[in-house]
Design an enzyme around this catalytic site. Structure first.
Site, mmCIF file in Angstrom:
data_model
loop_
_atom_site.group_PDB
_atom_site.id
_atom_site.type_symbol
_atom_site.label_atom_id
_atom_site.label_comp_id
_atom_site.label_asym_id
_atom_site.label_seq_id
_atom_site.Cartn_x
_atom_site.Cartn_y
_atom_site.Cartn_z
ATOM 1 N N ASP A 144 -7.780 -4.306 -0.745
ATOM 2 C CA ASP A 144 -8.316 -4.528 -2.091
ATOM 3 C C ASP A 144 -8.266 -6.000 -2.470
ATOM 4 O OD1 ASP A 144 -8.767 -1.720 -2.651
ATOM 5 O OD2 ASP A 144 -6.605 -1.528 -2.769
ATOM 6 N N HIS A 202 0.856 -1.193 0.000
ATOM 7 C CA HIS A 202 0.000 0.000 0.000
ATOM 8 C C HIS A 202 0.883 1.231 0.000
ATOM 9 C CE1 HIS A 202 -3.051 2.927 1.297
ATOM 10 N NE2 HIS A 202 -3.936 2.053 0.868
#
Length: 429
Positions: free
Chosen positions: A363, A305
């Site tokens: 995600d 991330h």
């Protein structure tokens, strides 16, 4: 506030004051830099620039911390529900029992959309991407609800906020139904927020729809985890649009348009597409080898991330939620999910992933979960927008009520042609 640094421009010494937040790094206040030094700062992507001060969300990417109004995301997802989180983001405190009942009542009684909105949907092609429909439909709300577009009126701001939290799930379900050729399903006031949304997506007029509480709770948790995430691209877009005085419906539509980008809200869809490209678990080693090869452009989507340099705190919750959903549905023979689960196992134990801190992110897990629940990939970002609407509204409301905010006007470093004179067409070569 104190002097953090000084620098010299010509013969002039410029002092830059520092500002400290309640937690997190301090900032250098450069708001008067141009007036004092005749210079701007250069920061592509604004990754080192604070555009506002905010009391809503705090992220510590190094430690893997996400706080909504000071409350850890883990506690809110474990013990709260989405509308309670929405109230917290909007008003700054968790609601009392009476405040929550009143808030839920107001949201529930605004879930219907104007009946003419159904004709609006019919103007789209059947194969239109649901996000394209959402951008248009949310923007069109300002054409139907004129009585809540005056941003200088506190009551109208409140009404617009409640309307969007209530109506965007209805519009999202309508976009889904339209894409699959099924009739729209009206909301029901006796259902909770997330169960109501699931029913609008999956019910049909010819039979009753049973709401699975495990799936409803899982989706509610997904909404909580996606409700806000500090000054990301779409939130910054909402604030920038709002700084011009645009009506709130237009501002949220702008946020949805930004979220549609594959580098932002489309990441879970990209993660699922990567799993489809891998195809079967036996092909995973070759793709991991490609991911480790610096000369190969292939990237493992859904890992790591930009902000979190540690494990994404939302991913920990989503991991458990994903396995709850898979167990509830008894899914055991889906090749895509087989690939995902094996890839997850390898990533959590492989030294390369651990060293690079390439942990599965939210995600990765949310894409798997939403697919298992029956949502097509082009609806993933719509669900993200539904959840993030609450954060966008809270951020927009905070900005509107901040007397120090000005219309957004980023500067630039001009690298084009200097001044030159116009030449008649016959003289140009």
């Amino acid at each position: 506030m104190g002097i953090v640094t000084s620098f010299t421009v010509g013969n002039k010494v410029i002092d830059l004051p520092a500002r400290e937040g309640s937690v997190g790094p301090s900032v250098v206040d450069i708001s008067k830099l141009y007036a004092q030094a005749g210079m701007f700062t250069y920061d592509p992507g604004f990754t080192s620039t604070a555009s506002c001060d905010s009391k809503i969300t705090y992220i510590d990417g190094d430690e893997g911390i996400l706080l909504y109004r000071g409350y850890p995301i883990e506690q809110l997802a474990e013990h709260g529900d989405f509308l309670e989180t929405a109230y917290l983001l909007l008003y700054g405190e968790l609601p009392t029992s009476q405040q929550k009942d009143d808030f839920v009542y107001r949201v529930t009684r605004h879930t219907m959309v104007h009946d003419q909105m159904s004709r609006f949907f019919q103007g789209f092609r059947r194969d239109a991407h649901p996000m394209a429909v959402m951008v248009a439909a949310v923007g069109a709300l300002s054409a139907f609800y004129h009585d809540s577009t005056d941003i200088s009126d506190e009551h109208q701001r409140m009404v617009a906020s409640i309307r969007m939290i209530a109506k965007i799930p209805t519009l999202a379900a309508m976009a889904f139904k339209y894409s699959i050729g099924q009739p729209f399903i009206y909301p029901k006031n006796d259902l909770d927020y997330t169960s109501n949304f699931l029913r609008m997506c999956y019910a049909v007029p010819c039979e009753e729809y049973y709401i699975n509480p495990v799936l409803s709770r899982a989706l509610d948790r997904i909404f909580i985890l996606h409700a806000d995430h500090e000054q990301n691209a779409s939130t910054a877009t909402v604030r920038l649009a709002g700084s011009s005085g645009a009506n709130p419906f237009a501002c949220i539509a702008a946020g949805i348009a930004c979220l549609w980008g594959p580098a932002h809200g489309g990441a879970n869809e990209a993660a699922l597409e990567m799993l489809a490209e891998i195809g079967t678990p036996d092909r995973i080693p070759q793709f991991i080898a490609r991911a480790k090869d610096k000369n190969d452009p292939f990237r493992l989507m859904g890992f790591g991330h930009r902000v979190y340099k540690n494990y994404d705190p939302r991913a920990k919750i989503m991991q458990r939620t994903t396995h709850e959903v898979l167990n509830e549905l008894g899914i055991k023979d889906d090749p895509l999910l087989d690939v995902a689960l094996e890839l997850e196992r390898i990533a959590l134990h492989d030294e390369y992933f651990i060293e690079k801190k390439l942990y599965p992110n939210i995600d990765f897990y949310s894409g798997i979960t939403l697919k298992a629940m029956g949502f097509p990939t082009d609806m993933f970002t719509v669900l993200f927008a539904l959840a993030r609407t609450t954060g966008w509204i809270a951020q927009w409301k905070e900005m509107i009520e901040d007397p120090s905010q000005k219309i957004g006007r980023p500067r630039q470093l001009y690298t084009g042609a200097p001044r030159r004179d116009y030449l008649p067409l016959a003289q140009r070569r």
